[in-house]
Scaffold this active site. Structure first.
Site, short mmCIF file in Angstrom:
data_model
loop_
_atom_site.label_atom_id
_atom_site.label_comp_id
_atom_site.label_asym_id
_atom_site.label_seq_id
_atom_site.Cartn_x
_atom_site.Cartn_y
_atom_site.Cartn_z
CE1 TYR A 1 -12.43 3.43 -8.81
CE2 TYR A 1 -14.66 3.40 -9.50
CZ TYR A 1 -13.63 2.82 -8.56
OH TYR A 1 -13.83 1.83 -7.82
CG ASP B 1 -2.31 0.83 1.03
OD1 ASP B 1 -3.14 0.08 0.96
OD2 ASP B 1 -2.10 1.99 0.65
CE1 TYR C 1 -0.05 -6.94 -19.59
CE2 TYR C 1 1.31 -8.56 -19.16
CZ TYR C 1 1.03 -7.36 -19.37
OH TYR C 1 2.09 -6.32 -19.37
NE ARG D 1 -15.97 4.60 -0.67
CZ ARG D 1 -15.10 3.39 -0.79
NH1 ARG D 1 -15.52 2.64 -1.51
NH2 ARG D 1 -14.06 3.31 0.00
CB ILE E 1 7.11 -3.94 -6.80
CG1 ILE E 1 7.60 -4.67 -5.61
CG2 ILE E 1 5.60 -4.59 -6.97
CD1 ILE E 1 7.19 -4.09 -4.18
CB THR F 1 -3.60 4.01 -9.26
OG1 THR F 1 -2.44 4.98 -8.69
CG2 THR F 1 -3.65 2.85 -8.42
N GLY G 1 -5.59 4.53 2.46
CA GLY G 1 -5.48 3.60 3.52
C GLY G 1 -4.83 3.90 4.81
N GLY H 1 2.39 -7.90 -15.03
CA GLY H 1 3.64 -8.46 -15.38
C GLY H 1 4.24 -9.30 -14.27
NE ARG I 1 9.57 -11.29 -11.80
CZ ARG I 1 9.69 -11.61 -10.79
NH1 ARG I 1 10.61 -12.57 -10.60
NH2 ARG I 1 8.89 -11.07 -9.56
P1 NAD Z 1 -9.88 2.04 -0.28
O1 NAD Z 1 -9.67 3.81 -0.79
O2 NAD Z 1 -10.12 1.89 1.29
O3 NAD Z 1 -8.60 1.46 -0.55
C1 NAD Z 1 -7.68 1.37 -1.52
C2 NAD Z 1 -6.34 1.30 -1.01
O4 NAD Z 1 -5.54 1.45 -2.28
C3 NAD Z 1 -5.81 2.40 -0.05
O5 NAD Z 1 -5.25 1.63 0.83
C4 NAD Z 1 -4.98 3.06 -0.79
O6 NAD Z 1 -4.09 3.60 0.09
C5 NAD Z 1 -4.23 1.95 -1.85
N1 NAD Z 1 -3.72 2.65 -3.07
C6 NAD Z 1 -4.21 3.64 -3.76
N2 NAD Z 1 -3.47 3.64 -4.79
C7 NAD Z 1 -2.44 3.21 -4.63
C8 NAD Z 1 -1.08 3.06 -5.33
N3 NAD Z 1 -0.94 3.86 -6.41
N4 NAD Z 1 -0.17 2.19 -4.76
C9 NAD Z 1 -0.36 1.53 -3.84
N5 NAD Z 1 -1.65 1.53 -3.00
C10 NAD Z 1 -2.63 2.44 -3.49
O7 NAD Z 1 -11.16 1.83 -0.98
P2 NAD Z 1 -11.94 0.36 -1.08
O8 NAD Z 1 -13.30 0.66 -0.96
O9 NAD Z 1 -11.19 -0.63 -0.19
O10 NAD Z 1 -11.61 -0.20 -2.41
C11 NAD Z 1 -10.55 -1.45 -2.64
C12 NAD Z 1 -10.72 -1.59 -4.16
O11 NAD Z 1 -12.16 -2.27 -4.20
C13 NAD Z 1 -10.44 -0.60 -5.25
O12 NAD Z 1 -9.89 -1.03 -6.31
C14 NAD Z 1 -11.86 -0.15 -5.56
O13 NAD Z 1 -11.67 0.45 -6.90
C15 NAD Z 1 -12.58 -1.61 -5.46
N6 NAD Z 1 -14.04 -1.43 -5.44
C16 NAD Z 1 -14.52 -0.89 -4.34
C17 NAD Z 1 -16.14 -0.76 -4.01
C18 NAD Z 1 -16.36 -0.25 -2.64
O14 NAD Z 1 -17.62 -0.26 -2.79
N7 NAD Z 1 -15.70 -0.34 -1.53
C19 NAD Z 1 -16.76 -0.86 -5.05
C20 NAD Z 1 -16.18 -1.26 -6.49
C21 NAD Z 1 -14.85 -1.51 -6.34
N1 UDP Z 2 -24.30 10.59 -2.19
C1 UDP Z 2 -25.40 11.31 -1.33
N2 UDP Z 2 -24.69 12.18 -0.25
C2 UDP Z 2 -23.55 11.85 0.29
C3 UDP Z 2 -22.58 11.23 -0.53
C4 UDP Z 2 -23.04 10.41 -1.83
O1 UDP Z 2 -26.45 11.46 -1.69
O2 UDP Z 2 -23.07 12.64 1.08
C5 UDP Z 2 -25.12 9.89 -3.24
C6 UDP Z 2 -24.13 10.00 -4.53
O3 UDP Z 2 -24.45 11.15 -5.06
C7 UDP Z 2 -24.65 8.76 -5.22
C8 UDP Z 2 -24.73 7.69 -4.14
O4 UDP Z 2 -25.10 8.38 -2.82
O5 UDP Z 2 -25.72 8.90 -6.09
C9 UDP Z 2 -23.70 6.78 -3.74
O6 UDP Z 2 -22.61 7.70 -3.65
P1 UDP Z 2 -21.03 6.91 -3.30
O7 UDP Z 2 -20.14 8.03 -3.38
O8 UDP Z 2 -21.25 6.27 -2.12
O9 UDP Z 2 -20.75 5.83 -4.42
P2 UDP Z 2 -20.94 5.81 -5.94
O10 UDP Z 2 -21.74 7.06 -6.68
O11 UDP Z 2 -19.86 5.67 -6.47
O12 UDP Z 2 -21.90 4.65 -6.38
#
Ligand code: NAD
Ligand code: UDP
Length: 312
Positions: free
Chosen positions: A146, A34, A160, A187, A64, A93, A39, A103, A107
């Protein structure tokens, strides 16, 4: 025979830290990578004295060299607030980071699971969303770094796989919530709970009629681990909870459980905010024998308890 060596990128994040917990429990040798952008050490501190857990501070945009058997590629900011903070970095990222992990997988012949997202469907015009749907994504909007970053990551995984026979898994994760979401995550679930516990206004964006389907983190971890260990299933596979709620309903449920002095306030809907989102999980049910078991009310109660402690 030595234990399975498993790399979790983004392992100090919300989802990654719960996945590390689960993998450490199985006895696997877990390597958490990380850069601590979103995080935190607090998420994994309790694992630091486990002999089968290690942490590397590293930015995935840089290559890495490691020796591992499985890779869960979760590194990427996931909250719109965080991924739009430095959109170019978000693309790097998801694209360069995924190339680096592919990669590595190539490997050392590791199996790699990509944390993809329901955002690959954009503002979907098919409902609920099936894996065969190609999506409706704006390539030039504020969410594109994103959405398109994750779409390219899926493309790279498939290329890949076809070109280099890398053993891949693509999991399309739908909105997931649980303890260890950061207070400042931004969120909706954490926002509403943190606002309610502080007796502050609950901020609904738009009129609150847009929908999401919320999956509790333990269900998500179970789905991801099953997918990683399922032979012969590259995916993509939707992993999420098919119970759909409007954002207004979510706000009302949080208010009902927390009983705050807060009122609901309405703010503008962010650009390109998806109007409806709900996974079709037929494939996950059939192939992974998986479906979520934690209902929204039960999950929210746990997260509210967590935030009460964090904010105390
Ligand atoms: P989060 O932000 O809590 O965790 C992401 C982690 O990635 C963090 O610890 C951050 O420091 C690390 N990170 C970011 N950029 C980095 C980099 N360049 N190098 C090394 N580490 C890096 O988010 P999360 O909710 O735990 O999401 C985790 C994964 O799941 C993400 O890939 C996200 O896109 C995917 N995802 C999550 C949700 C959700 O609702 N939680 C939904 C769809 C996809
Ligand atoms: N949202 C909201 N109030 C907040 C944060 C988010 O109404 O304080 C809404 C946002 O506009 C979206 C939904 O909640 O319609 C989910 O948003 P989130 O950021 O959790 O995730 P995503 O849009 O990526 O699903």
């Amino acid at each position: 025979m030595s234990e399975l060596r498993i790399l979790v990128t983004g392992g100090a994040g919300f989802l990654g830290s719960h996945l590390c917990d689960r993998l450490v429990e199985t006895g696997a040798d877990v390597l958490c990578l990380d850069n601590f952008f979103t995080g935190s050490k607090a998420n994994i501190r309790h694992l630091l004295d486990q002999k089968n857990f290690e942490i590397i501070r590293h930015d995935l945009v840089e290559p890495i060299f490691l020796e591992v058997d499985q890779i869960y590629n979760l590194a990427s900011p996931a909250s719109p607030v965080h991924y739009q903070y430095n959109p170019v970095k978000t693309v790097k990222t998801n694209v360069m980071g995924t190339i680096n992990m592919l990669g590595l997988a190539k490997r050392v012949k590791a199996r790699i699971l990509q944390a993809s997202t329901s955002e690959v469907y954009g503002d979907p015009q098919q409902h609920p969303q099936e894996e065969t749907y190609w999506g409706h994504v704006n390539p030039i909007g504020p969410r594109s770094c994103y959405d398109e970053g994750k779409r390219v990551a899926e493309t790279l995984m498939m290329d890949y796989h076809r070109q280099n026979k890398v053993d891949i898994r693509i999991a399309r994760i739908f909105n997931t919530y649980g303890p260890r979401m950061a207070v400042s995550d931004g969120r909706v679930v954490s926002n509403f709970i943190v606002q309610a516990l502080g007796d502050n206004p609950i901020t609904i964006y738009g009129d609150g009629s847009q929908t999401r389907s919320f999956c509790y983190v333990s269900d998500m971890v179970e789905g991801l681990v099953r997918m990683m260990n399922c032979d012969d299933l590259t995916g993509p596979v939707n992993i999420g909870n098919p119970r759909e709620f409007s954002i207004k309903q979510l706000a009302e449920l949080v208010l009902e459980i927390t009983q705050p002095k807060s009122e609901i306030v309405y703010k503008p809907l962010p650009e390109d905010d998806p109007i409806q989102r709900c996974p079709d999980i037929t494939l996950a049910k059939e192939r992974l024998k998986w479906e979520p078991v934690v209902a929204l009310q039960e999950g929210l109660e746990k997260v509210i308890e967590y935030f009460r402690e964090v904010l105390a």
